[in-house]
Design an enzyme around this catalytic site. Sequence first.
Site, PDB file in Angstrom:
ATOM      1  N   GLU A  81       0.295  -1.623 -17.994  1.00  0.00           N
ATOM      2  CA  GLU A  81       0.594  -2.605 -19.043  1.00  0.00           C
ATOM      3  C   GLU A  81       0.460  -3.999 -18.431  1.00  0.00           C
ATOM      4  O   GLU A  81       0.441  -4.138 -17.197  1.00  0.00           O
ATOM      5  CB  GLU A  81       2.024  -2.379 -19.565  1.00  0.00           C
ATOM      6  CG  GLU A  81       2.145  -1.000 -20.206  1.00  0.00           C
ATOM      7  CD  GLU A  81       3.518  -0.696 -20.789  1.00  0.00           C
ATOM      8  OE1 GLU A  81       4.421  -1.555 -20.702  1.00  0.00           O
ATOM      9  OE2 GLU A  81       3.665   0.416 -21.331  1.00  0.00           O
ATOM     10  N   ARG A  84      -7.635  10.900  -7.959  1.00  0.00           N
ATOM     11  CA  ARG A  84      -7.802  10.369  -6.592  1.00  0.00           C
ATOM     12  C   ARG A  84      -8.833  11.164  -5.816  1.00  0.00           C
ATOM     13  O   ARG A  84      -9.632  10.602  -5.057  1.00  0.00           O
ATOM     14  CB  ARG A  84      -6.454  10.377  -5.861  1.00  0.00           C
ATOM     15  CG  ARG A  84      -5.534   9.312  -6.360  1.00  0.00           C
ATOM     16  CD  ARG A  84      -4.177   9.366  -5.693  1.00  0.00           C
ATOM     17  NE  ARG A  84      -3.275   8.477  -6.417  1.00  0.00           N
ATOM     18  CZ  ARG A  84      -2.031   8.780  -6.768  1.00  0.00           C
ATOM     19  NH1 ARG A  84      -1.520   9.957  -6.446  1.00  0.00           N
ATOM     20  NH2 ARG A  84      -1.295   7.919  -7.426  1.00  0.00           N
ATOM     21  N   GLY A 107     -28.429 -10.020   5.488  1.00  0.00           N
ATOM     22  CA  GLY A 107     -28.449 -11.482   5.583  1.00  0.00           C
ATOM     23  C   GLY A 107     -28.240 -12.107   4.212  1.00  0.00           C
ATOM     24  O   GLY A 107     -27.508 -11.567   3.376  1.00  0.00           O
ATOM     25  N   GLU A 113      -5.654   3.724  -9.433  1.00  0.00           N
ATOM     26  CA  GLU A 113      -5.035   5.036  -9.131  1.00  0.00           C
ATOM     27  C   GLU A 113      -4.011   4.929  -8.000  1.00  0.00           C
ATOM     28  O   GLU A 113      -3.982   5.772  -7.098  1.00  0.00           O
ATOM     29  CB  GLU A 113      -6.099   6.080  -8.799  1.00  0.00           C
ATOM     30  CG  GLU A 113      -6.875   6.491 -10.034  1.00  0.00           C
ATOM     31  CD  GLU A 113      -8.191   7.126  -9.708  1.00  0.00           C
ATOM     32  OE1 GLU A 113      -8.553   7.218  -8.531  1.00  0.00           O
ATOM     33  OE2 GLU A 113      -8.860   7.530 -10.663  1.00  0.00           O
TER      34      GLU A 113
HETATM   35  C1  LIG Z   1     -11.315  -2.563 -12.992  1.00  0.00           C
HETATM   36  C2  LIG Z   1      -9.998  -1.898 -13.186  1.00  0.00           C
HETATM   37  C3  LIG Z   1      -9.932  -0.736 -13.928  1.00  0.00           C
HETATM   38  C4  LIG Z   1      -8.701  -0.119 -14.157  1.00  0.00           C
HETATM   39  N1  LIG Z   1      -8.651   0.994 -14.958  1.00  0.00           N
HETATM   40  C5  LIG Z   1      -7.449   1.484 -15.334  1.00  0.00           C
HETATM   41  C6  LIG Z   1      -7.366   2.526 -16.315  1.00  0.00           C
HETATM   42  O1  LIG Z   1      -8.374   3.032 -16.794  1.00  0.00           O
HETATM   43  N2  LIG Z   1      -6.130   2.909 -16.721  1.00  0.00           N
HETATM   44  C7  LIG Z   1      -4.984   2.360 -16.229  1.00  0.00           C
HETATM   45  O2  LIG Z   1      -3.895   2.767 -16.647  1.00  0.00           O
HETATM   46  N3  LIG Z   1      -5.027   1.387 -15.270  1.00  0.00           N
HETATM   47  C8  LIG Z   1      -6.227   0.936 -14.824  1.00  0.00           C
HETATM   48  N4  LIG Z   1      -6.297  -0.083 -13.885  1.00  0.00           N
HETATM   49  C9  LIG Z   1      -5.061  -0.691 -13.420  1.00  0.00           C
HETATM   50  C10 LIG Z   1      -4.707  -0.351 -11.991  1.00  0.00           C
HETATM   51  O3  LIG Z   1      -4.334   0.985 -11.878  1.00  0.00           O
HETATM   52  C11 LIG Z   1      -3.596  -1.332 -11.586  1.00  0.00           C
HETATM   53  O4  LIG Z   1      -4.198  -2.590 -11.428  1.00  0.00           O
HETATM   54  C12 LIG Z   1      -2.889  -0.911 -10.322  1.00  0.00           C
HETATM   55  O5  LIG Z   1      -2.116   0.230 -10.568  1.00  0.00           O
HETATM   56  C13 LIG Z   1      -1.984  -1.999  -9.762  1.00  0.00           C
HETATM   57  O6  LIG Z   1      -1.155  -2.533 -10.741  1.00  0.00           O
HETATM   58  P1  LIG Z   1      -1.085  -4.122 -10.942  1.00  0.00           P
HETATM   59  O7  LIG Z   1      -2.463  -4.613 -11.093  1.00  0.00           O
HETATM   60  O8  LIG Z   1      -0.134  -4.413 -12.031  1.00  0.00           O
HETATM   61  O9  LIG Z   1      -0.522  -4.678  -9.579  1.00  0.00           O
HETATM   62  P2  LIG Z   1       1.022  -4.808  -9.143  1.00  0.00           P
HETATM   63  O10 LIG Z   1       1.739  -3.518  -9.325  1.00  0.00           O
HETATM   64  O11 LIG Z   1       1.612  -6.007  -9.762  1.00  0.00           O
HETATM   65  O12 LIG Z   1       0.834  -5.057  -7.587  1.00  0.00           O
HETATM   66  C14 LIG Z   1       0.386  -6.285  -7.045  1.00  0.00           C
HETATM   67  C15 LIG Z   1       0.548  -6.213  -5.524  1.00  0.00           C
HETATM   68  O13 LIG Z   1       1.901  -6.075  -5.194  1.00  0.00           O
HETATM   69  C16 LIG Z   1       2.099  -4.990  -4.340  1.00  0.00           C
HETATM   70  N5  LIG Z   1       3.368  -4.326  -4.622  1.00  0.00           N
HETATM   71  C17 LIG Z   1       3.877  -3.977  -5.819  1.00  0.00           C
HETATM   72  N6  LIG Z   1       5.035  -3.341  -5.664  1.00  0.00           N
HETATM   73  C18 LIG Z   1       5.271  -3.257  -4.346  1.00  0.00           C
HETATM   74  C19 LIG Z   1       6.298  -2.688  -3.544  1.00  0.00           C
HETATM   75  N7  LIG Z   1       7.336  -2.031  -4.069  1.00  0.00           N
HETATM   76  N8  LIG Z   1       6.189  -2.783  -2.212  1.00  0.00           N
HETATM   77  C20 LIG Z   1       5.156  -3.423  -1.638  1.00  0.00           C
HETATM   78  N9  LIG Z   1       4.144  -3.966  -2.335  1.00  0.00           N
HETATM   79  C21 LIG Z   1       4.197  -3.890  -3.671  1.00  0.00           C
HETATM   80  C22 LIG Z   1       0.952  -4.029  -4.654  1.00  0.00           C
HETATM   81  O14 LIG Z   1       0.656  -3.157  -3.625  1.00  0.00           O
HETATM   82  C23 LIG Z   1      -0.175  -4.993  -4.922  1.00  0.00           C
HETATM   83  O15 LIG Z   1      -0.809  -5.327  -3.722  1.00  0.00           O
HETATM   84  C24 LIG Z   1      -7.527  -0.677 -13.603  1.00  0.00           C
HETATM   85  C25 LIG Z   1      -7.602  -1.825 -12.807  1.00  0.00           C
HETATM   86  C26 LIG Z   1      -8.819  -2.439 -12.603  1.00  0.00           C
HETATM   87  C27 LIG Z   1      -8.865  -3.696 -11.792  1.00  0.00           C
END
Ligand SMILES: Cc1cc2nc3c(=O)[nH]c(=O)nc-3n(C[C@H](O)[C@H](O)[C@H](O)COP(=O)(O)OP(=O)(O)OC[C@H]3O[C@@H](n4cnc5c(N)ncnc54)[C@H](O)[C@@H]3O)c2cc1C
Length: 549
Positions: A273, A410, A507, A531
Amino acid sequence: MTANPSLDDARPLLAAADALLERAQQAARERTDGGEQIDAHQVLSEAVAYAATQGRAARELAAFVEQARREGRADPALERLAAAGIAEQVRGVRNRLEPLIEDLGLGEAALEQSFPSEVRAALRRVGHESVHRAIGRHVCETRGRERLPLDELLDQVRSAVQEFAEKEVAPLAERIHRRDELVPEDFIAKMSELNFFGLSIPEEYGGSEMGNLAMILTTEELSRASLAAAGSLITRPEILTKALLQGGTEQQKREWLPKIAAGEIMVGISVTEPDIGSDAAGIKCRAEKRTVEGREVWLVNGPKAWCTFAGRANVLAVLLRTDPDVSKRAKGLSLFIVPKDPFDGHAFEMKQPGGGRLVGKADATPGYRGMHSFTLNFEDYEVPAENLVGGEAGLGRGFYLQMAGFAAGRLQTSGRACGLAQAALEKTAEYVVDREQFGRPISEYPLTQFTLGRMASLLAASRAITYAAAGAFDEDERRAAPLAAQAKLLSCDMAVEVTQMGQLMHGGWGYAEEYPISRYVVDAQVLPIFEGVKPILELKVVARNLFAR
Ligand SMILES: Cc1cc2nc3c(=O)[nH]c(=O)nc-3n(C[C@H](O)[C@H](O)[C@H](O)COP(=O)(O)OP(=O)(O)OC[C@H]3O[C@@H](n4cnc5c(N)ncnc54)[C@H](O)[C@@H]3O)c2cc1C
């Protein structure tokens, strides 16, 4: 110094890595109280989890060659590749754990006992630059097209998919990427005809049940032609299939699996979300049961983000909060199969006769184009009651079923990463042989050969752990899930590294859209993000499993 080491030369390295890892894992287990206190020791936990993953990849590469030897498929080139690949991973284990040796409470002695001077000398010998250069020269000669040798049946599967991908997918891959077009219907129709969507679905539900390794080989070859417009088409069906097999009712399996296997329906997976990513147990988008004109339905309300292929998909597997008490976290979530009409383009609006609405808008991305990833908003969107996965028994089990689906996702993504790296290796080999500077092909320079050798040996280790995870998945999906997570972790990093090494070998032309290596680089960068973004995968899946008592 031999430029042709064999697996036997690498065995002491495996034993050394195992010995150090065993002590490190035991120390991390104690330090984190069986994985309960990982958050208090994130940096240490991450390092141990990654090192353990590299150690596992090294062992799987050795096991692969042992089997190839037994079945008469090993040759000196494979032995050398494996030896160098093992050395590379073992060096990673040592380098990762060494700075933390005091924090782990092990001390210098543990390092010295596991890696005494003769093992360090063996590591220098087996992983010597001359070995990588010899591999690099071989890669240039074969233009990188050699794969790990498999049995005849699997080799046939791989060749057939390769032929299809080269003929049908590769010619359009650049155009789809540059114009950000939707995957052509023609790909979907042909992939359905060839049964690519049903490879891991049991025969009784309309699949071909070829197994997970066939699925991985298919994924690799499709991803080699295009990650976004072909290889990734299989991910979503794999995730929903595994969730249904784990927790769907018999009626749901009979209803949906044959359609997935036949490629009749395309699937989107919707967990993320706008405000909820890694903390998926906190999902807020909700479903409420209502009776509408005498029909039992669930009404869905709220936003979702990053739902790949949501426009073209016929159904979305959506994780929703069915228990309004948010303190229930994961236990208040359920999984739904949400039907919708397919749309092309970068935005859509779906209106239901009863007033329900689903709108979607694709977020522009530098790579991974072809399927489009959408931000969604559901407004009183009706979902038939029977589409709750698992029926009434599935209430509150959605998180668990989604995670089972992600375990399969995965595994498949690990295959996607290997296929993409394979493409980078081949294009780089072709380029360096053709490109001349200072009066010679750049493939003749030792540093170029060394780089190509490292690309190939990193890829070999990732392939070995991926194939091992696929085999383990055939036997017991639940037990294999942590190995699939490790395969995904390593392979996705490898794809980022290998594509960037390939880009550098091109390059300035590696930065030009005209050369596919520039696409491979931007495509690879998304792999460690979804994932389970890399740090979360390391801490909450790999480390948690490794440190559990
Ligand atoms: C091109 C693309 C396609 C995608 N397709 C799908 C899809 O089909 N369906 C779907 O449901 N999702 C999809 N996603 C979403 C993807 O799974 C999420 O972006 C991912 O799970 C990370 O969530 P976030 O982006 O909200 O990052 P966040 O959870 O906000 O994380 C941001 C950073 O904070 C770090 N972080 C967060 N919590 C902690 C913690 N407790 N300890 C240490 N570090 C932490 C994370 O490791 C990360 O580096 C897609 C994303 C992209 C970019």
